[in-house]
Design a protein around this motif. Structure first.
Motif, short mmCIF file in Angstrom:
data_model
loop_
_atom_site.label_atom_id
_atom_site.label_comp_id
_atom_site.label_asym_id
_atom_site.label_seq_id
_atom_site.Cartn_x
_atom_site.Cartn_y
_atom_site.Cartn_z
N THR A 1 32.33 52.03 -50.48
CA THR A 1 32.50 50.64 -50.93
C THR A 1 33.97 50.24 -50.92
O THR A 1 34.30 49.13 -50.53
CB THR A 1 31.91 50.41 -52.34
N LYS A 2 34.84 51.16 -51.33
CA LYS A 2 36.27 50.88 -51.28
C LYS A 2 36.72 50.63 -49.85
O LYS A 2 37.50 49.72 -49.57
CB LYS A 2 37.08 52.02 -51.90
N LYS A 3 36.21 51.45 -48.94
CA LYS A 3 36.57 51.32 -47.53
C LYS A 3 36.09 49.96 -46.99
O LYS A 3 36.82 49.27 -46.29
CB LYS A 3 35.92 52.47 -46.73
N ARG A 4 34.86 49.58 -47.36
CA ARG A 4 34.32 48.29 -46.93
C ARG A 4 35.17 47.14 -47.46
O ARG A 4 35.47 46.19 -46.75
CB ARG A 4 32.88 48.13 -47.42
N LYS A 5 35.57 47.24 -48.74
CA LYS A 5 36.39 46.20 -49.34
C LYS A 5 37.74 46.09 -48.63
O LYS A 5 38.24 44.99 -48.37
CB LYS A 5 36.61 46.47 -50.83
N LYS A 6 38.33 47.25 -48.31
CA LYS A 6 39.61 47.25 -47.60
C LYS A 6 39.47 46.56 -46.25
O LYS A 6 40.30 45.76 -45.85
CB LYS A 6 40.10 48.69 -47.37
N GLU A 7 38.38 46.92 -45.53
CA GLU A 7 38.14 46.31 -44.22
C GLU A 7 37.95 44.81 -44.34
O GLU A 7 38.45 44.05 -43.53
CB GLU A 7 36.92 46.96 -43.55
N LYS A 8 37.24 44.37 -45.38
CA LYS A 8 37.01 42.95 -45.60
C LYS A 8 38.34 42.23 -45.83
O LYS A 8 38.59 41.17 -45.26
CB LYS A 8 36.11 42.75 -46.82
N LYS A 9 39.19 42.83 -46.69
CA LYS A 9 40.50 42.23 -46.97
C LYS A 9 41.33 42.13 -45.70
O LYS A 9 41.99 41.13 -45.45
CB LYS A 9 41.27 43.07 -48.01
N LYS A 10 41.29 43.20 -44.90
CA LYS A 10 42.06 43.24 -43.67
C LYS A 10 41.59 42.13 -42.72
O LYS A 10 42.41 41.41 -42.14
CB LYS A 10 41.88 44.61 -43.00
N LYS A 11 40.26 41.96 -42.59
CA LYS A 11 39.71 40.91 -41.73
C LYS A 11 40.12 39.54 -42.24
O LYS A 11 40.46 38.66 -41.45
CB LYS A 11 38.18 41.02 -41.68
N LYS A 12 40.09 39.37 -43.57
CA LYS A 12 40.45 38.09 -44.17
C LYS A 12 41.92 37.76 -43.87
O LYS A 12 42.25 36.63 -43.51
CB LYS A 12 40.22 38.16 -45.68
N LYS A 13 42.80 38.77 -44.01
CA LYS A 13 44.22 38.57 -43.72
C LYS A 13 44.43 38.19 -42.26
O LYS A 13 45.20 37.29 -41.94
CB LYS A 13 45.03 39.85 -44.03
N GLU A 14 43.72 38.90 -41.36
CA GLU A 14 43.84 38.61 -39.93
C GLU A 14 43.38 37.19 -39.63
O GLU A 14 43.99 36.49 -38.83
CB GLU A 14 43.04 39.62 -39.11
N LYS A 15 42.30 36.77 -40.29
CA LYS A 15 41.76 35.44 -40.09
C LYS A 15 42.77 34.38 -40.54
O LYS A 15 43.00 33.40 -39.84
CB LYS A 15 40.45 35.28 -40.87
N LYS A 16 43.40 34.62 -41.72
CA LYS A 16 44.41 33.70 -42.22
C LYS A 16 45.59 33.61 -41.26
O LYS A 16 46.11 32.54 -40.99
CB LYS A 16 44.91 34.14 -43.60
N LYS A 17 46.02 34.78 -40.77
CA LYS A 17 47.15 34.84 -39.85
C LYS A 17 46.83 34.06 -38.58
O LYS A 17 47.66 33.30 -38.07
CB LYS A 17 47.49 36.30 -39.52
N LYS B 1 44.68 31.59 -38.27
CA LYS B 1 44.67 30.16 -38.58
C LYS B 1 46.08 29.61 -38.63
O LYS B 1 46.36 28.53 -38.13
CB LYS B 1 43.98 29.91 -39.93
N ARG B 2 46.99 30.38 -39.27
CA ARG B 2 48.39 29.96 -39.39
C ARG B 2 49.01 29.80 -38.01
O ARG B 2 49.71 28.83 -37.72
CB ARG B 2 49.17 30.97 -40.23
N ILE B 3 48.72 30.75 -37.11
CA ILE B 3 49.27 30.71 -35.76
C ILE B 3 48.72 29.50 -35.01
O ILE B 3 49.45 28.77 -34.34
CB ILE B 3 48.97 32.02 -35.01
N LYS C 1 47.58 26.72 -36.34
CA LYS C 1 48.14 25.52 -36.94
C LYS C 1 49.55 25.28 -36.41
O LYS C 1 49.93 24.16 -36.09
CB LYS C 1 48.16 25.68 -38.46
N HIS C 2 50.33 26.36 -36.31
CA HIS C 2 51.69 26.27 -35.79
C HIS C 2 51.68 25.82 -34.33
O HIS C 2 52.49 25.01 -33.92
CB HIS C 2 52.41 27.62 -35.94
N ALA C 3 50.72 26.36 -33.57
CA ALA C 3 50.63 26.02 -32.15
C ALA C 3 50.28 24.54 -31.98
O ALA C 3 50.77 23.89 -31.04
CB ALA C 3 49.58 26.88 -31.47
N GLU C 4 49.45 24.00 -32.87
CA GLU C 4 49.11 22.58 -32.80
C GLU C 4 50.33 21.72 -33.10
O GLU C 4 50.56 20.70 -32.46
CB GLU C 4 48.00 22.25 -33.79
N ALA C 5 51.11 22.13 -34.08
CA ALA C 5 52.27 21.36 -34.49
C ALA C 5 53.41 21.46 -33.48
O ALA C 5 54.20 20.53 -33.32
CB ALA C 5 52.75 21.82 -35.85
#
Length: 147
Positions: free
Chosen positions: A41-57, A59-61, A63-67
């Motif tokens: 479960t800890k491993k799954r949570k870590k993977e989830k967090k990692k995916k979430k961070k990648e997704k945010k990154k 989106k940020r990229i 957004k920057h590309a649009e601007a």
């Protein structure tokens, strides 16, 4: 009458200890299983967090590309002719810096030019720019929030 064989007390203890060892083995197995489940479960949570961070990154990229769209470059890049250089240098554009509130004159190559203005206009520009600088400083210092 016939003789009966008696169990010794050590044999009884041994049988009791074997029963307790079975139960302790079961407990150990359960504990191991629980431990491996928590690891999973800890491993799954870590993977989830990692995916979430990648997704945010990502989106940020995006957004920057649009601007800041990338301008297409000229494929056959060779030395510039004098006419091309003069044409590029003759273009002067007014660029607004939203952070400080200043307008600048920029020549084609990126050179910043001075603008000649009246004394009153100069004072007005300086006053506005000073206010912009102060707001920019406060924003970056975390004293105010941009709305």
């Amino acid at each position: 009458m016939g003789k009966r064989k008696r169990k010794r007390s050590t044999e009884i203890e041994d049988s009791d200890s074997s029963d307790s060892s079975l139960s302790s083995e079961n407990d150990d197995a359960k504990a191991k299983k629980r431990k491996s489940e928590t690891k999973k479960t800890k491993k799954r949570k870590k993977e989830k967090k990692k995916k979430k961070k990648e997704k945010k990154k990502k989106k940020r990229i995006e957004k920057h590309a649009e601007a800041h769209p990338i301008e297409p470059t000229k494929t056959p890049r060779g030395p510039m002719t004098k006419e091309q250089w003069e044409k590029e240098e003759s273009v002067i554009r007014r660029v607004y810096d939203p952070e400080t509130g200043r307008n600048r004159l920029v020549k084609g190559s990126g050179e910043i030019l001075e603008e000649i203005v009246s004394r009153d206009r100069h004072l007005q520009i300086n006053k506005q720019a000073t206010q912009g600088d102060g707001l920019s400083f406060q924003y970056h210092a975390g004293l105010i929030r941009k709305s």
